[in-house]
Design an enzyme around this catalytic site. Structure first.
Site, PDB file in Angstrom:
ATOM      1  N   ASP A  51       0.860  -1.178   0.000  1.00  0.00           N
ATOM      2  CA  ASP A  51       0.000   0.000   0.000  1.00  0.00           C
ATOM      3  C   ASP A  51       0.905   1.240   0.000  1.00  0.00           C
ATOM      4  OD1 ASP A  51      -2.180   1.668  -0.069  1.00  0.00           O
ATOM      5  OD2 ASP A  51      -3.252   0.704   1.569  1.00  0.00           O
TER       6      ASP A  51
HETATM    7  C1  BGC Z   1      -5.132   3.259   0.311  1.00  0.00           C
HETATM    8  C2  BGC Z   1      -5.343   2.297  -0.839  1.00  0.00           C
HETATM    9  C3  BGC Z   1      -5.235   3.026  -2.139  1.00  0.00           C
HETATM   10  C4  BGC Z   1      -3.893   3.712  -2.218  1.00  0.00           C
HETATM   11  C5  BGC Z   1      -3.624   4.409  -3.539  1.00  0.00           C
HETATM   12  C6  BGC Z   1      -3.899   4.125   0.123  1.00  0.00           C
HETATM   13  O1  BGC Z   1      -3.874   5.161   1.043  1.00  0.00           O
HETATM   14  O2  BGC Z   1      -5.059   2.535   1.511  1.00  0.00           O
HETATM   15  O3  BGC Z   1      -6.593   1.672  -0.700  1.00  0.00           O
HETATM   16  O4  BGC Z   1      -5.412   2.138  -3.214  1.00  0.00           O
HETATM   17  O5  BGC Z   1      -3.818   4.654  -1.181  1.00  0.00           O
HETATM   18  O6  BGC Z   1      -4.442   5.510  -3.708  1.00  0.00           O
END
Ligand code: BGC
Length: 753
Positions: free
Chosen positions: A258
């Site tokens: 993530d």
């Molecule tokens: C979130 C993800 C997301 C990623 C990219 C993160 O903060 O937890 O779910 O896909 O950002 O935007």
């Protein structure tokens, strides 16, 4: 493309570059400034494998041209973005869509999102989010398919199918990414990013089934959760990522961290510095470093020191190159990077019609004393902070949406009723600090003097035949990092409702939020409650359709509604306790549901509220009313005893529409295993069917049950699940909600011959 040949010609730095997905946001997003020149130079040097698609298409096309024409081996980039519930046309929140209990509808919305997203240059979408969520305080439950693993698995398959189809080289598909692996929805106290201390037993029976379904459906990527799973952050969890996902499940797609999660291992307290963090994540099995750039900075040294083998870098790089090949990028690197094509497929009338259908099928009618539907000649007072709100209708994670795309409830009502008396009535929040935080995400939360708002509202209400109050949360009350400790209406909205009740007029509530709310007071005082979540671009029209009866509510709750915030987390599928009636003493079992012979069947909710009233949910999982009235006959089993794991049981029920209008009913099958070697949930959803019935029509609904439906997982270690079928007595329940079931018992033997 001969991937191994290409790999053999790449330098170590280039291979590591393929694992690097930096932030495009560091560059100016016009593509014109010095920061973008820096990004372009990095692509030219082969330092970057993928980027977010959040930039104008001509610039993305130019970045791709640089990658293809000027980087050492001309390897195309892939572009990514969060396409969670629609791209430009926004569909209901995933939690809302799950309430439609309709795989075909989910797949059609995913398909429409893929058409729009792919035409905006997105090749990999960070969805579906598959975190089973049982704690309404957790803001990310809005993005999830709710509390149930079976519903989650159905949702997972439909989303993967809608995004990927069976040929990712098609320019109207996007690679899907199942997230957040795994257990993120069990963050302690619902506080985002918090530890989730989950046993292997719960992981395999509750958390993992939607992910397994996505992997079996061929999902291209998996994103790892931010959280710490029983002491080990998922990003560093080799047993979870390597032993289970890679080895045991045989997943050969991309494992992606993530956002900045690799460098966050330092904050988690398991790595002394970013270099150790890079080692931990790579060793655990993470292929792509999203935004943190720890891999680019530290993997070269870790290979030089012999702590990471170059063949393991090759394996990760090969997976990235294969993903690019699957997407057809070596033949068509410019797929989706054409401005004209994008305009032609964006916000089409067909997509809008689907958004309207999906929104209507996702709203749950929680209560109705007959006040709904509304006759078209009634004078309506439409009151509340969400009645004339545009951006809020789209809900959280609608990154490409524009506020002007959505239809407000006021607009929807005017189209149906002509003149409508309107007043804002209350602020969504009265605290300017909270409003500022909500505004951070691009919505407008204005604060007006509460007394004036209240006065305007009661004046309008007194002139009306019926009041429709549109109340609830702002869109960013849910979503990432949006935990609440109370689930009641925010700000002074309760005060507004008290004033409206005092007018003595019939009161219909349209409640909106990305989570279950605690609506006990509202349930006592309103004549009807329609929970509309956030329905997306066509919210206003869909709500008007439902309230006037042009559409008939059919959705059922995919997440239980507590009576009080303090009941969270909660689920219909809780295990029994030793004292099912919550009594101290000897009358154990006193509150169990009993069959005709007086034997306990499904036990009622067991967790305690001895001094405060019922421990049951206010509205249980599976609950949802209709303007039709569905009557269920007795559950019939084609046999009462079975033998062997190959045996098949058929359970049936006849459902009749006793109402005056045609409607759809979601018929639900639950199974309970009263005696097993592990304490099993009191009941678990094992199937559902959505049927349409004309007034007076009846239909027999049958479910085919096999030993597979009775199996559960007895895992003591995460990577060593043991699926067992334990013969004995089972309870089969069928009905229109998890708490309203007809039941029959069956004995399923497995005699060794
Ligand atoms: C979130 C993800 C997301 C990623 C990219 C993160 O903060 O937890 O779910 O896909 O950002 O935007």
């Amino acid at each position: 493309m001969d991937i191994d040949d290409l790999l053999g010609r790449m330098s170590l730095a280039e291979k590591i570059g393929q694992l690097n997905h930096p932030n495009i946001g560091g560059a100016d997003t016009t593509g014109a400034g010095p920061a973008s020149a820096h990004l372009e130079a990095r692509i030219r040097a082969g330092e970057i494998g993928s980027l977010a698609a959040g930039a104008p298409l001509p610039w993305l096309a130019e970045l791709q041209r640089i990658a293809v024409a000027q980087s050492p081996h001309g390897i195309p980039l892939f572009f990514t973005l969060d396409v969670i519930h629609g791209h430009r046309t926004i569909f209901p929140l995933p939690l809302a869509l799950a309430c439609a209990f309709d795989a075909d509808l989910v797949a059609r919305t995913a398909r429409a999102a893929a058409v729009e997203g792919a035409a905006s240059g997105i090749m990999l979408a960070w969805a579906p989010m598959l975190d089973v969520s049982r704690d309404a305080r957790w803001g990310r439950c809005a993005e999830s398919p709710g509390e149930d693993p079976y519903v989650g698995a159905v949702f997972a398959r439909a989303m993967v199918d809608g995004y990927q189809q069976d040929d990712l080289t098609r320019a109207d598909t996007m690679m899907a990414c199942a997230k957040h692996f795994a257990g993120y929805g069990f963050a302690e106290a619902g506080r985002d990013y918090n530890m989730a201390d989950i046993s292997p037993y719960r992981m395999h029976n509750v958390v993992l089934p939607p992910f397994k379904a996505a992997v079996d459906a061929g999902v291209g990527a998996v994103m790892v959760g931010f959280h710490n799973l029983a002491g080990i952050p998922c990003t560093a969890h080799r047993e979870l990522l390597h032993d289970l996902l890679r080895e045991r499940w045989g997943f050969d797609g991309l494992i992606v961290s993530d956002y900045t999660a690799i460098m966050e291992l330092v904050h988690h307290g398991v790595a002394a510095d970013e270099k150790e963090a890079a080692w931990l994540a790579f060793h655990a099995g993470v292929d792509i470093d999203l935004v943190g750039e720890c891999y680019r900075r530290h993997l070269p040294a870790l290979v030089a020191e012999g702590r990471i083998a170059e063949r393991d870098i090759d394996a990760a790089c090969r997976r990235v190159l294969r993903a690019k090949e699957k997407l057809g990028l070596f033949d068509n690197p410019y797929r989706g990077l054409d401005e004209e094509k994008r305009a032609a497929v964006t916000l089409t009338p067909a997509a809008r019609a689907l958004a309207r259908e999906a929104a209507a099928k996702s709203c749950v009618l929680l209560k109705n004393d007959g006040a709904l539907p509304l006759a078209r000649d009634r004078r309506i007072a439409l009151i509340g902070p969400l009645a004339d709100s545009r951006a809020n209708m789209q809900g959280t994670w609608a990154v490409a949406a524009k506020p002007e795309d959505s239809v407000t409830i006021l607009e929807g009502f005017r189209a149906v009723f002509g003149t409508v008396l309107y007043a804002k009535g209350a602020n969504i929040v009265d605290d300017p600090n909270i409003a500022a935080r909500l505004n951070l995400f691009g919505e407008t939360v204005t604060i007006d003097p509460p007394d004036t708002l209240l006065e305007e509202a009661t004046t309008q209400a007194r002139k009306a035949d019926v009041i429709v109050a549109c109340i609830g949360e702002a869109r960013e009350h849910t979503g990432e990092s949006a935990t609440r400790s109370t689930l009641e209406l925010p700000g002074s909205q309760r005060r507004l409702l008290e004033a409206l009740v005092a007018t003595g007029k019939p009161l219909v509530l349209v409640t909106m939020s990305g989570r279950p709310l605690a609506l006990s007071w509202e349930d006592r005082h309103a004549n009807a409650i329609l929970h509309a979540w956030f329905g997306g671009s066509e919210t206003g029209n869909a709500i008007a359709d439902l309230l006037v009866g042009a559409a008939n509510p059919s959705a059922k709750l995919a997440m239980s509604y507590p009576r009080d915030s303090g009941q969270c987390p909660m689920t219909y599928a809780e295990p029994p306790t030793g004292r099912p009636g919550d009594r101290i003493g000897l009358d154990v079992g006193g509150d169990s549901e009993r069959d005709a012979q007086g034997r306990p069947v499904f036990r009622k909710f067991t967790t305690a509220c001895r001094l405060e009233g019922p421990a049951t949910p206010l509205y249980p999982f599976g609950h949802g009313l209709s303007y039709s009235a569905f009557a269920y006959g007795d559950v019939a089993l084609d046999r009462s005893e079975l033998d062997g794991e190959d045996a098949v049981l058929t359970a049936s029920v006849t459902v009749r529409n006793d109402g005056a209008v045609a409607g759809e009913e979601i018929v639900q099958l639950y199974i309970g295993d009263p005696v097993a070697s592990r304490s099993r949930p009191v009941r678990e959803l094992k199937g559902f069917q959505k049927i349409a019935l004309a007034p007076g029509e009846s239909r027999q609904v049958s479910f085919r049950i096999t030993a597979e439906d009775l199996r559960y997982c007895r895992a003591d270690r995460l990577a060593a699940p043991e699926y067992v079928f334990e013969p004995g007595e089972f309870v089969i329940g069928i009905g229109g909600s998890s708490e309203n079931l007809g039941t029959k018992r069956v004995v399923w033997r497995c005699d060794k011959r």
